[in-house]
Design a protein around this motif. Structure first.
Motif, PDB file in Angstrom:
ATOM      1  N   PRO A  65       0.826  -1.205   0.000  1.00 21.81           N
ATOM      2  CA  PRO A  65       0.000   0.000   0.000  1.00 21.81           C
ATOM      3  C   PRO A  65       0.865   1.262   0.000  1.00 21.81           C
ATOM      4  N   CYS A  66       0.445   2.243  -0.783  1.00 20.89           N
ATOM      5  CA  CYS A  66       1.136   3.533  -0.807  1.00 20.89           C
ATOM      6  C   CYS A  66       0.848   4.253   0.514  1.00 20.89           C
ATOM      7  N   GLY A  67       1.871   4.905   1.035  1.00 23.41           N
ATOM      8  CA  GLY A  67       1.700   5.611   2.289  1.00 23.41           C
ATOM      9  C   GLY A  67       0.863   6.878   2.158  1.00 23.41           C
ATOM     10  N   VAL A  68       0.670   7.347   0.937  1.00 24.65           N
ATOM     11  CA  VAL A  68       0.020   8.633   0.746  1.00 24.65           C
ATOM     12  C   VAL A  68      -1.281   8.526  -0.057  1.00 24.65           C
ATOM     13  N   CYS A  69      -1.231   7.795  -1.174  1.00 21.82           N
ATOM     14  CA  CYS A  69      -2.351   7.843  -2.117  1.00 21.82           C
ATOM     15  C   CYS A  69      -3.476   6.896  -1.722  1.00 21.82           C
ATOM     16  N   VAL A  70      -4.691   7.362  -1.884  1.00 21.35           N
ATOM     17  CA  VAL A  70      -5.880   6.588  -1.567  1.00 21.35           C
ATOM     18  C   VAL A  70      -6.703   6.435  -2.839  1.00 21.35           C
ATOM     19  N   SER A 105       3.298   6.993 -12.436  1.00 20.65           N
ATOM     20  CA  SER A 105       4.229   7.006 -11.313  1.00 20.65           C
ATOM     21  C   SER A 105       3.618   7.810 -10.184  1.00 20.65           C
ATOM     22  N   CYS A 106       3.795   7.322  -8.966  1.00 19.22           N
ATOM     23  CA  CYS A 106       3.203   7.957  -7.792  1.00 19.22           C
ATOM     24  C   CYS A 106       3.706   9.396  -7.673  1.00 19.22           C
ATOM     25  N   PRO A 107       2.790  10.334  -7.526  1.00 17.68           N
ATOM     26  CA  PRO A 107       3.234  11.732  -7.404  1.00 17.68           C
ATOM     27  C   PRO A 107       4.075  11.970  -6.155  1.00 17.68           C
ATOM     28  N   HIS A 108       4.035  11.043  -5.217  1.00 18.52           N
ATOM     29  CA  HIS A 108       4.823  11.198  -3.996  1.00 18.52           C
ATOM     30  C   HIS A 108       6.066  10.320  -3.999  1.00 18.52           C
ATOM     31  N   GLY A 109       6.360   9.761  -5.164  1.00 22.23           N
ATOM     32  CA  GLY A 109       7.602   8.994  -5.303  1.00 22.23           C
ATOM     33  C   GLY A 109       7.547   7.613  -4.687  1.00 22.23           C
ATOM     34  N   ASP A 110       6.337   7.100  -4.448  1.00 26.53           N
ATOM     35  CA  ASP A 110       6.209   5.791  -3.830  1.00 26.53           C
ATOM     36  C   ASP A 110       5.871   4.739  -4.888  1.00 26.53           C
ATOM     37  N   GLY A 111       6.741   4.547  -5.844  1.00 23.00           N
ATOM     38  CA  GLY A 111       6.534   3.512  -6.862  1.00 23.00           C
ATOM     39  C   GLY A 111       5.531   3.902  -7.922  1.00 23.00           C
ATOM     40  N   TRP A 112       4.831   2.874  -8.425  1.00 24.41           N
ATOM     41  CA  TRP A 112       3.892   3.062  -9.526  1.00 24.41           C
ATOM     42  C   TRP A 112       2.511   2.604  -9.101  1.00 24.41           C
ATOM     43  N   HIS A 113       1.490   3.298  -9.563  1.00 23.13           N
ATOM     44  CA  HIS A 113       0.113   2.916  -9.272  1.00 23.13           C
ATOM     45  C   HIS A 113      -0.627   2.611 -10.568  1.00 23.13           C
ATOM     46  N   LEU A 114      -1.831   2.047 -10.395  1.00 26.62           N
ATOM     47  CA  LEU A 114      -2.705   1.808 -11.539  1.00 26.62           C
ATOM     48  C   LEU A 114      -3.950   2.662 -11.391  1.00 26.62           C
TER      49      LEU A 114
HETATM   50 ZN   LIG Z   1       1.241   7.062  -4.142  1.00 28.56          ZN
END
Ligand SMILES: [Zn+2]
Ligand SMILES: [Zn+2]
Length: 117
Positions: A65-70, A105-114
């Motif tokens: 899980p991304c620490g920022v994005c929901v 790519s995650c705007p907060h630099g936490d990998g890649w999202h879909l």
């Molecule tokens: Zn993210």
């Protein structure tokens, strides 16, 4: 109708595999298993009996899980380590659930999202 195969056994379970006559039937079953047990399954056409079985999905797309994005469902978005892994995951989901996802790519630099669309 689903039957237990008389020719094909699960590699791990050693029990007869369930056979499906059509891809859509098998895909539905895979989606159901995923929903109810959280097991990611894929439908595949058997070389031996030419029916459809379910197998474990390719597990080469570890995510966390991304620490920022929901996401839209209020749950943390899953982060993939690379664009290639996110794309692979998108392909699996597309095949299984007929949803079309693209990676970003995650705007907060936490990998890649879909995301959808
Ligand atoms: Zn993210
Ligand atoms: Zn088979």
């Amino acid at each position: 109708m689903t039957n237990k195969s008389t020719t094909c056994m699960g590699k791990i379970s050693g029990r007869p595999l369930t056979e499906y006559t059509t891809m859509s039937e098998a895909n539905e079953a895979a989606a159901y298993v995923d929903r109810t047990h959280g097991n990611e399954m894929v439908a595949y056409r058997c070389q031996r009996c030419h029916m459809w079985h379910l197998g474990t999905a390719e597990r080469h797309t570890p995510s966390q899980p991304c620490g920022v994005c929901v996401g839209g469902n209020g749950q943390p978005k899953q982060s993939y380590r690379s664009e290639a892994e996110a794309e692979r995951r998108a392909k699996i989901l597309g095949r299984e659930r007929r949803v079309y996802l693209r990676s970003y790519s995650c705007p907060h630099g936490d990998g890649w999202h879909l995301t959808k669309g």
